[in-house]
Scaffold this active site. Structure first.
Site, PDB file in Angstrom:
ATOM      1  N   GLY A 238      -0.777  -1.678   6.589  1.00 31.86           N
ATOM      2  CA  GLY A 238      -0.641  -2.855   7.449  1.00 31.86           C
ATOM      3  C   GLY A 238      -1.836  -3.769   7.276  1.00 31.86           C
ATOM      4  O   GLY A 238      -2.550  -3.679   6.265  1.00 31.86           O
TER       5      GLY A 238
ATOM      6  N   THR B 194       0.810  -1.213   0.000  1.00 30.17           N
ATOM      7  CA  THR B 194       0.000   0.000   0.000  1.00 30.17           C
ATOM      8  C   THR B 194       0.854   1.278   0.000  1.00 30.17           C
ATOM      9  O   THR B 194       1.908   1.293   0.612  1.00 30.17           O
ATOM     10  CB  THR B 194      -0.866  -0.057   1.276  1.00 30.17           C
TER      11      THR B 194
END
Ligand code: ASP
Length: 329
Positions: A247, A195
């Site tokens: 995460g 990400t």
């Protein structure tokens, strides 16, 4: 810096602080297990080049007096266009063997926000999230509807080949064989990430945050993580901070992680550093939430904590401080 001035015959002493005028940008390219022994010099240089290109794209705009919104958009577009990162071009494969991308953006001045989830073929999902914020009356659009809106907005689409990456495909094949849904950063072998996100404070004092991802390899059933959820993966408020997370999305969702940083600053008078540490090193850890975040406060200070082995990250401020990092310093 201090300067004296004369007014009506009297001397006034007033002070300026560069601090209040400081503008800054921070970016991330994902957090997780970045095994040092698997990251050779060449790979490290490639990641650092990708991070620097994104930082410079955003910082150049801030330096020219541009807005935090334009700066985070430019930085995230740069990371989406870089195949190394799990967003846009480098997005992972879902269970059906295609990319389903999520993105969001938020302004700290009026708390306007836009997000998209599960979009396919859109070249830059962050542009679509911004279009949702600026051109629609909604905050979050998903799937085919979001893609139809993208077409209406004239945004660029790319064919499947554009998103194809041999490493990601191998990752997908392994996950499929093992019937495992995996975070990009928990892949076996050559662990690639992840990400992307950017936060900025511009010279007008406005804060903004943006995040974009391909999500998890082999994800099924229209799974959506924290990235497009305002408050979980992305949040901005001019009075406190702008935050972009990376995460294990499910845990960041349950923790409402980005908004929690804001709450600790707003209601508990924590500093940016304290608030970020509490969320990342204590609260997320308590529920098994691996990852990190980047954040900037109303004065332009930057925090980039992570509880995983590493996090691709970097920052640049108008006070001359800058750097890109992968592991703990
Ligand atoms: N947070 C993202 C998600 O769960 C993944 C990541 O940050 O790598 O979709």
């Amino acid at each position: 810096m201090e300067r004296q001035s004369k007014g009506r015959g009297r001397k006034f002493l007033y002070s300026f602080s560069f601090h209040t005028l400081m503008f800054s940008i921070a970016i991330h390219g994902g957090a997780g297990t970045i095994a040092r022994h698997l990251l050779d010099k060449e790979k490290q240089a490639a990641y650092e080049a990708g991070l620097n290109a994104a930082l410079n794209a955003g910082f150049a705009l801030l330096e020219a007096g541009g807005t935090a919104l334009d700066a985070v958009t430019a930085a995230v577009v740069s990371l989406e266009d870089c195949q190394l990162f799990n967003a846009g071009k480098g997005s992972v494969f879902n269970h059906e063997g295609r990319q389903e991308m999520d993105a969001s953006v938020m302004r700290g001045d009026n708390r306007a926000a836009g997000a998209v989830a599960g979009v396919h073929g859109v070249k830059n999902p962050i542009h679509l999230a911004r279009a949702v914020m600026e051109q629609s009356e909604h905050v979050l659009l998903s799937g085919a509807g979001a893609e139809a809106f993208a077409r209406l907005q004239g945004l660029a689409f790319e064919p499947d080949e554009y998103f194809f990456d041999a490493f990601r495909y191998r990752q997908y094949q392994e996950a499929l064989a093992a019937d495992r849904i995996q975070l990009d950063h928990s892949a076996s072998g050559d662990r690639k990430f992840s990400t992307v996100g950017a936060v900025a404070r511009d010279s007008q004092g406005n804060l903004c945050a943006a995040t974009s991802t391909g999500g998890m390899t082999n994800k099924k059933y229209g799974r959506i993580g924290d990235t497009p959820v305002i408050g979980a993966g992305t949040y901005a408020h001019n009075a406190t901070c702008a935050v972009s997370c990376t995460g294990h999305g499910e845990l960041f969702l349950r923790q409402v992680a980005a908004h929690q940083v804001h709450c600790l600053m707003a209601y508990k008078a924590c500093s940016l550093e304290e608030a970020c540490r509490q969320v990342v090193m204590t609260d997320l850890v308590a529920i098994g939430g691996e990852g990190g975040l980047i954040a900037v406060d109303a004065q332009g200070n930057v925090a980039m904590p992570f509880n995983s082995e590493g996090m691709y990250r970097g920052y640049r401020s108008s006070n001359g401080k800058h750097g890109v990092f992968i592991h703990a310093e």
